[in-house]
Design an enzyme around this catalytic site. Sequence first.
Site, PDB file in Angstrom:
ATOM      1  N   TYR A 192      72.016  62.041  45.251  1.00  0.00           N
ATOM      2  CA  TYR A 192      71.663  62.918  46.370  1.00  0.00           C
ATOM      3  C   TYR A 192      71.894  62.168  47.691  1.00  0.00           C
ATOM      4  CZ  TYR A 192      68.622  65.688  49.395  1.00  0.00           C
ATOM      5  OH  TYR A 192      68.121  66.454  50.412  1.00  0.00           O
ATOM      6  N   ASP A 246      65.212  60.043  38.932  1.00  0.00           N
ATOM      7  CA  ASP A 246      65.067  61.246  39.751  1.00  0.00           C
ATOM      8  C   ASP A 246      65.409  62.430  38.843  1.00  0.00           C
ATOM      9  OD1 ASP A 246      65.401  63.441  41.431  1.00  0.00           O
ATOM     10  OD2 ASP A 246      66.276  62.257  43.061  1.00  0.00           O
ATOM     11  N   LYS A 297      62.658  71.995  44.650  1.00  0.00           N
ATOM     12  CA  LYS A 297      63.740  72.611  43.880  1.00  0.00           C
ATOM     13  C   LYS A 297      63.153  73.413  42.702  1.00  0.00           C
ATOM     14  CE  LYS A 297      65.877  70.124  46.934  1.00  0.00           C
ATOM     15  NZ  LYS A 297      66.403  68.801  46.691  1.00  0.00           N
TER      16      LYS A 297
HETATM   17  C1  PLP Z   1      66.424  67.556  47.342  1.00  0.00           C
HETATM   18  C2  PLP Z   1      66.507  66.302  46.565  1.00  0.00           C
HETATM   19  C3  PLP Z   1      65.796  65.160  46.961  1.00  0.00           C
HETATM   20  C4  PLP Z   1      64.970  65.121  48.231  1.00  0.00           C
HETATM   21  O1  PLP Z   1      63.866  65.950  48.167  1.00  0.00           O
HETATM   22  P1  PLP Z   1      63.213  66.671  49.447  1.00  0.00           P
HETATM   23  O2  PLP Z   1      62.131  67.486  48.852  1.00  0.00           O
HETATM   24  O3  PLP Z   1      64.276  67.455  50.130  1.00  0.00           O
HETATM   25  O4  PLP Z   1      62.709  65.564  50.337  1.00  0.00           O
HETATM   26  C5  PLP Z   1      65.881  64.037  46.160  1.00  0.00           C
HETATM   27  N1  PLP Z   1      66.649  64.016  45.044  1.00  0.00           N
HETATM   28  C6  PLP Z   1      67.332  65.096  44.645  1.00  0.00           C
HETATM   29  C7  PLP Z   1      68.148  65.017  43.392  1.00  0.00           C
HETATM   30  C8  PLP Z   1      67.304  66.267  45.388  1.00  0.00           C
HETATM   31  O5  PLP Z   1      68.029  67.324  44.995  1.00  0.00           O
END
Ligand code: PLP
Length: 381
Positions: free
Chosen positions: A98, A170, A195
Amino acid sequence: MKFGTKVIHAGIQPDPSTGAIMTPIFQTSTYVQAAPGKHKGYEYGRSQNPTRTVLENNLASLENGAMAICFGSGLAAMDAVLKLLDPQDEVVSTNDIYGGSYRIMNQVFAKYNIKFHYVGMDTIKNIEAVVNEKTKMIWIETPTNPMLNIIDIKMVCDYAKSKGIMVCVDNTFASPYLQNPIDLGADIVIHSATKYLGGHSDVVHGAVITKDLDTGAQLRFIQKAVGAIPGPQDCFLVLRGIKTLHVRVQRACENARKVAEYLLTNEKVNNVYYPGFDSHPNHEVAKRQMKDFGAMISFDFKDDNIDTATEMLSATSLFALAESLGGVESLIGHPATMTHGSIPREERLKVGLTDSLIRLSVGIEDIDDLIADLDQALAKV
Ligand SMILES: *Cc1c(COP(=O)(O)O)cnc(C)c1O
């Protein structure tokens, strides 16, 4: 409890004071004490909030961890995890991550003398090549963003364990419905709950889940000391979103498979990146470690340039042009200029992130309408 029961019940009890079946939003900054130090476990809103506690207990259960700590965003969660490190420590990270994760590593933590190595994690050889006595953490993002490579979490964790290195995954793209990294040996899982967990594009939120209580306590301390907490209403929205996580993600995966198969048949499309294809280089790993293949798809055009991508992005009507992913509605995005704009072009091209690459977050609308939308848009390109 099985997963579909956990999302609705794990860590969640009707409110003892009223019987309210839904967790109340405790919109309070402080708590009355009977005598100094004599309280009900809640002292001040930065340290504890009952709505947040319920969400944390639920998330710990979904990821089979010992403890969860919630934050005001996914990046705030990542910030807390990286603060477990000391100056001079080194991190080996997935090279295809990301954009915001790349930015916090390179433009924030690098300032404090933490060094990051970015490698393709398809083989241990690539990781081994940069590991040294200063390596304290391996950072995995899988499926990767936006190329949708799948990293073998167990393979990397087995190697890391043999070297005494901590692994953080992640898990935003997969969601705990599809994949549980702690079961595969990871020490820490982070989520952008913005998400799939939230799932309705109405909240920004993040979470860390730890395998052991010790690491959890260190992160809890960092959260209290730094203060990147989520508000109680946001915790409520994530709790509410999670209740349908399994049905949403399952439908989105079913839709994504059909969209990917459709894209393959279009003569303007060059590559379709989707781990569910037998031909995907990591298909076997995906089959082993995920329940399904996710609802993210990337593709690029034979006529590879930004203009082609721009035409496509303006031509869809159901697929909304927007950053983010994982909501009930389908989104279309252009990583090179949007999410991955902070990554230099040469770095992008090295991993296959071409100028015309389009990323889809497939939602849960009717599949016929989604394909019709893509079909009319591709006809205009
Ligand atoms: C969106 C995202 C983030 C960051 O998260 P936020 O809630 O926007 O701070 C980190 N890792 C991945 C894979 C993401 O899609």
